[in-house]
Design a protein around this motif. Structure first.
Motif, mmCIF file in Angstrom:
data_model
loop_
_atom_site.group_PDB
_atom_site.id
_atom_site.type_symbol
_atom_site.label_atom_id
_atom_site.label_comp_id
_atom_site.label_asym_id
_atom_site.label_seq_id
_atom_site.Cartn_x
_atom_site.Cartn_y
_atom_site.Cartn_z
ATOM 1 N N THR A 167 0.722 -1.345 0.036
ATOM 2 C CA THR A 167 0.348 0.146 0.064
ATOM 3 C C THR A 167 1.149 1.596 -0.171
ATOM 4 O O THR A 167 0.259 2.731 0.061
ATOM 5 N N GLY A 168 2.560 1.012 0.031
ATOM 6 C CA GLY A 168 3.477 2.367 -0.027
ATOM 7 C C GLY A 168 2.690 3.054 1.126
ATOM 8 O O GLY A 168 2.740 3.124 2.406
ATOM 9 N N ALA A 169 3.190 4.197 1.079
ATOM 10 C CA ALA A 169 3.684 5.767 1.411
ATOM 11 C C ALA A 169 3.542 7.151 1.155
ATOM 12 O O ALA A 169 3.971 7.048 -0.333
ATOM 13 N N GLN A 170 2.678 7.688 1.806
ATOM 14 C CA GLN A 170 2.704 9.675 1.306
ATOM 15 C C GLN A 170 3.793 10.055 1.602
ATOM 16 O O GLN A 170 3.904 10.463 2.659
ATOM 17 N N ALA A 171 4.492 11.209 1.115
ATOM 18 C CA ALA A 171 4.564 12.369 1.473
ATOM 19 C C ALA A 171 3.958 13.093 2.441
ATOM 20 O O ALA A 171 2.948 13.318 1.798
ATOM 21 N N ARG A 172 4.609 13.366 3.357
ATOM 22 C CA ARG A 172 3.600 14.556 4.205
ATOM 23 C C ARG A 172 3.694 16.095 3.493
ATOM 24 O O ARG A 172 4.912 16.218 3.418
ATOM 25 N N TRP A 173 2.144 16.321 2.859
ATOM 26 C CA TRP A 173 2.468 17.913 2.111
ATOM 27 C C TRP A 173 2.551 18.642 2.795
ATOM 28 O O TRP A 173 1.570 18.970 4.658
ATOM 29 N N LEU A 174 2.710 20.237 2.564
ATOM 30 C CA LEU A 174 2.296 21.269 3.045
ATOM 31 C C LEU A 174 1.007 21.669 3.725
ATOM 32 O O LEU A 174 0.242 21.978 4.126
ATOM 33 N N GLY A 175 -0.263 21.038 2.581
ATOM 34 C CA GLY A 175 -1.089 21.324 1.467
ATOM 35 C C GLY A 175 -1.916 22.370 1.482
ATOM 36 O O GLY A 175 -2.913 22.833 1.468
ATOM 37 N N LEU A 176 -0.934 23.071 0.884
ATOM 38 C CA LEU A 176 -1.039 24.360 0.044
ATOM 39 C C LEU A 176 -1.302 24.687 -0.978
ATOM 40 O O LEU A 176 -0.832 23.300 -1.857
ATOM 41 N N PRO A 177 -2.229 24.321 -1.622
ATOM 42 C CA PRO A 177 -2.628 24.993 -2.896
ATOM 43 C C PRO A 177 -2.033 25.035 -4.064
ATOM 44 O O PRO A 177 -1.637 24.049 -5.003
ATOM 45 N N SER A 178 -0.986 26.244 -3.947
ATOM 46 C CA SER A 178 -0.248 26.180 -5.047
ATOM 47 C C SER A 178 0.940 24.842 -4.966
ATOM 48 O O SER A 178 2.146 25.453 -5.768
ATOM 49 N N GLU A 179 1.639 24.222 -3.594
ATOM 50 C CA GLU A 179 2.056 23.367 -3.614
ATOM 51 C C GLU A 179 1.702 21.870 -4.380
ATOM 52 O O GLU A 179 2.059 21.583 -4.787
ATOM 53 N N GLU A 180 0.881 21.953 -4.217
ATOM 54 C CA GLU A 180 -0.004 20.879 -5.243
ATOM 55 C C GLU A 180 0.367 21.539 -7.193
ATOM 56 O O GLU A 180 0.487 20.165 -7.909
ATOM 57 N N ARG A 181 0.024 22.552 -6.930
ATOM 58 C CA ARG A 181 -0.712 23.253 -8.166
ATOM 59 C C ARG A 181 1.070 22.344 -9.361
ATOM 60 O O ARG A 181 1.166 22.075 -10.637
ATOM 61 N N PHE A 182 1.917 22.931 -8.086
ATOM 62 C CA PHE A 182 3.778 23.141 -8.890
ATOM 63 C C PHE A 182 3.581 21.150 -8.913
ATOM 64 O O PHE A 182 5.438 21.396 -8.946
#
Length: 332
Positions: A115-130
């Motif tokens: 099932t893998g692992a997911q990097a923890r992200w900051l949760g910013l829309p601009s972060e997801e966009r890029f």
């Protein structure tokens, strides 16, 4: 209306990244007639990676394209691939039981968890966009693309410091942004960081927004917010690396299998065997060190071989003149 009767399979693979698809290829070649349930993100983390230059045999390949090739390979070998999400997994007795979001139920003699692992992200829309266009969570995967450029690393633990040090092999300048006034990383790692002339630390700041352009889509910098007084400043950069940790997708087995620090599934050293006979784990779900596509694929191979051997010991592996031996499977 009564619940549908569960469908029984010899080998059930949960997860569809490099570990899951490789396990499916080897499981199919061993005549185990595997069924693979893809999960929430078919193909895993590589589907949000635009370019991969460290996959053996490919000078450069897109992440989505590579995962599609793996899926096609698994299907061609005879794996049944199901687009569904396992919401409940019972490992307390055999056959093991899985319930899915669609309402489907499965029972299996052996299970491979991928099932893998997911990097923890900051949760910013601009972060997801890029993401994949200047925003990354893997320096060893993407650092090469920033040769001669300036990058930002976000975080304050061992991962962030290791990523920053690694990126100095390529980038002309690495700026480590940390929201506190001290690092959590081990002292020896901090000493290396502070002594490196290519690294600058910005204390008491966090990313307020990732800045970039549309044509072409790419990062040009970041806006930082002071955690002390809220003031804003902009920092030029060609890439932003988020290094605030990873979260293994181990919720299905929490309370059923021993987990290591961080929630990673514990396996017997040198194998993919878990504490429950017949249950195997591979890839980023168990790996908090390497986290590479090629190592995940290798563990997927190991898991299928471990499962085949275990099923054979139970008298439940496919028998007959067409079934390959373990030596033939390993020889490939």
């Amino acid at each position: 209306m009564s619940d549908p009767a569960p469908r029984h399979v010899r080998l059930l693979i949960i997860g569809s990244g490099p570990a899951g698809y490789t396990a499916a290829v080897y499981g199919a070649r061993a005549m185990l007639q595997p069924v693979l349930i893809q999960g929430m993100q078919p193909g895993g983390q590589l589907t949000i990676t635009s370019d991969i230059e460290n996959w053996p045999g490919d000078t450069a390949v897109g992440g989505p394209a590579l995962m599609q090739r793996m899926e096609d390979h698994a299907r061609e070998m005879g794996t049944e691939i199901v687009t569904d999400i396992v919401t409940k997994l019972d490992l307390q007795q055999r056959p093991f039981t899985a319930e899915c979001d669609s309402g489907a139920r499965w029972t299996a003699e052996a299970v491979i968890l991928a099932t893998g692992a997911q990097a923890r992200w900051l949760g910013l829309p601009s972060e997801e966009r890029f993401q994949g266009f200047g925003v990354s969570a893997c320096a060893t995967c993407d650092g090469f693309f920033y040769r001669g450029r300036e990058v930002i690393v976000v975080g304050g633990g061992n991962t962030a410091v290791e990523e920053a040090l690694f990126l100095t092999n390529f980038a002309t300048k690495v700026t480590l942004v940390h929201r506190r006034d001290s690092l959590r990383a081990e002292r020896i790692m901090q000493d290396r960081l502070f002594k490196n002339p290519r690294i600058e630390v910005v204390w008491n700041h966090e990313i307020d927004e990732v800045l970039g352009s549309d044509t072409p889509l790419g990062v040009t910098g970041a806006r930082l917010r002071s955690t002390v007084d809220g003031s804003l400043r902009e920092l030029k950069a060609d890439g932003v690396f988020i290094a605030i940790g990873h979260s293994p997708a181990s919720e299905l087995v929490k309370g059923q299998l021993p987990l290591r620090d961080g929630g990673y599934v514990q396996v017997e050293p040198g194998t993919t065997r878990t504490a429950i006979p017949g249950v195997f784990a591979a890839g980023d779900l168990t790996d908090d060190v390497y986290r590479q596509a090629v190592t995940s694929a290798g563990m997927g191979c190991m898991a299928a071989l471990d499962a085949e051997q275990w099923l054979a010991s139970q008298g439940e592996a496919q028998a007959g003149p067409d079934a390959p031996s373990m030596a033939e499977i390993v020889a490939g």
